[in-house]
Design an enzyme around this catalytic site. Structure first.
Site, mmCIF file in Angstrom:
data_model
loop_
_atom_site.group_PDB
_atom_site.id
_atom_site.type_symbol
_atom_site.label_atom_id
_atom_site.label_comp_id
_atom_site.label_asym_id
_atom_site.label_seq_id
_atom_site.Cartn_x
_atom_site.Cartn_y
_atom_site.Cartn_z
ATOM 1 N N LYS A 55 -5.592 -9.127 2.889
ATOM 2 C CA LYS A 55 -5.719 -8.401 1.633
ATOM 3 C C LYS A 55 -6.177 -9.352 0.529
ATOM 4 O O LYS A 55 -5.527 -10.363 0.270
ATOM 5 C CB LYS A 55 -4.381 -7.756 1.274
ATOM 6 C CG LYS A 55 -3.856 -6.811 2.355
ATOM 7 C CD LYS A 55 -2.452 -6.321 2.065
ATOM 8 C CE LYS A 55 -1.438 -7.445 2.124
ATOM 9 N NZ LYS A 55 -0.049 -6.956 2.026
ATOM 10 N N GLY B 141 5.187 -3.087 -4.692
ATOM 11 C CA GLY B 141 5.309 -2.438 -3.398
ATOM 12 C C GLY B 141 4.000 -2.069 -2.739
ATOM 13 O O GLY B 141 3.995 -1.365 -1.720
ATOM 14 N N THR B 142 2.879 -2.539 -3.278
ATOM 15 C CA THR B 142 1.588 -2.178 -2.675
ATOM 16 C C THR B 142 1.472 -2.709 -1.247
ATOM 17 O O THR B 142 0.929 -2.028 -0.369
ATOM 18 C CB THR B 142 0.414 -2.695 -3.514
ATOM 19 O OG1 THR B 142 0.612 -4.082 -3.819
ATOM 20 C CG2 THR B 142 0.273 -1.917 -4.802
ATOM 21 N N GLY B 143 1.968 -3.921 -0.994
ATOM 22 C CA GLY B 143 1.870 -4.487 0.353
ATOM 23 C C GLY B 143 2.697 -3.718 1.361
ATOM 24 O O GLY B 143 2.233 -3.403 2.463
ATOM 25 N N CYS B 144 3.935 -3.404 0.985
ATOM 26 C CA CYS B 144 4.807 -2.607 1.861
ATOM 27 C C CYS B 144 4.176 -1.246 2.140
ATOM 28 O O CYS B 144 4.152 -0.765 3.278
ATOM 29 C CB CYS B 144 6.172 -2.396 1.207
ATOM 30 S SG CYS B 144 7.037 -3.902 0.728
ATOM 31 N N THR C 137 2.031 -2.061 -9.728
ATOM 32 C CA THR C 137 1.572 -2.376 -8.368
ATOM 33 C C THR C 137 2.706 -2.892 -7.487
ATOM 34 O O THR C 137 2.463 -3.479 -6.433
ATOM 35 C CB THR C 137 0.440 -3.416 -8.413
ATOM 36 O OG1 THR C 137 0.905 -4.590 -9.099
ATOM 37 C CG2 THR C 137 -0.789 -2.870 -9.119
#
Length: 272
Positions: free
Chosen positions: A176, A210-213, A208
């Site tokens: 990412k 928690g975008t990765g989770c 933003t």
């Protein structure tokens, strides 16, 4: 397309923006069924992580075992696995109870506010045990730098990092690129077949958290529903983008996404 059962093995975020809470929302919003095995409790809000309470490894394994033997899973997703013992326990349980079930491994190391969520001595256990089990790993650039030892300051460096991760025995890597400067976000999906490049306009927002989770769980939902990996990634990216745009504007720090963006409450009127 089947509903798709996803077992999520990760930490809890009391603020509801990341971790297990974001994972549950994402899978549900994409039509899947989410079950959980919680690895740690955090006292967390939009401004940071204020406390962490680890869950005993035997109980983590028990959570996984009872869900897998009763409900089952079409995909697995791992998030916060804070130390070596947790990583070893989770990997042992996956090998025993869910061999062959595709795993989306998000190598969570640092929270959005900067709090370390993975002990430094656990990185080697992550590389040795978890990454080879995964159907795809989803590191951001700082995490990929830790895993590879490479500096990643531009897109050519992202390609080198993808190659390095694949050379470590990873089946697939979704790298990412949101940490890079510039008007667009570029993500790279690398497999033995080559690299697929995804690009979208960058959204200027502080919401933003928690975008990765969310992205990793959305990918897991796609795999659980029988989607090919590139298609699951494309849908997951579109969902995360929509959820950022629909963010409710909560909190004083890094706010949560609008995970329910796919849900139309008006449809319930017909059932009243």
């Amino acid at each position: 397309m089947s509903i798709g059962r996803v077992l999520i093995i990760a930490g809890s975020d009391s603020g509801g923006g990341a971790g297990i809470q974001a994972d549950l929302k994402a899978v549900t919003a994409l039509g899947g069924y989410a079950a959980t095995a919680i690895t740690a409790l955090t006292a967390q809000d939009t401004q940071g992580v204020h406390g962490v309470l680890p869950i005993p490894t035997d109980f983590i394994r028990q959570q996984m075992r009872v869900v897998l033997r009763d409900i089952g899973a079409d995909a697995l997703k791992t998030g916060m696995l804070h130390d070596s013992a947790t990583i070893e326990a989770v990997c042992d349980e996956i090998a025993a109870e869910a061999p062959g079930v595709p795993l989306v491994a998000d190598p969570v190391m640092v929270a959005k506010g900067g709090h370390a969520l993975l002990r430094p001595d656990a990185v080697e256990a992550l590389k040795r045990r978890l990454l080879p089990l995964a159907a795809v790993i989803t590191p951001n650039l700082p995490e990929a730098e830790v895993l590879t030892g490479l500096a990643i300051a531009d897109e050519p460096a992202m390609h080198r990092a993808v190659a390095a991760l694949l050379a470590m025995g990873v089946t697939a890597v979704l790298l990412k690129g949101g940490h890079l400067e510039g008007p667009v976000v570029v993500d790279l999906l690398g497999t033995a077949a080559g690299v697929v490049r995804y690009e979208s306009p960058k959204i200027d927002s502080r919401h933003t958290h928690g975008t990765g989770c969310t992205l990793a769980s959305a990918v897991a939902a796609g795999l659980a529903q029988g989607m090919a990996l590139p298609d699951a990634v494309a849908r997951a990216r579109a969902y995360v983008r929509a959820a950022i745009l629909a963010a409710p504007g909560l909190g004083q720090g890094h706010g949560p996404l609008g995970h329910g963006v796919t849900i139309d409450p008006a449809r319930l009127e017909a059932l009243r």
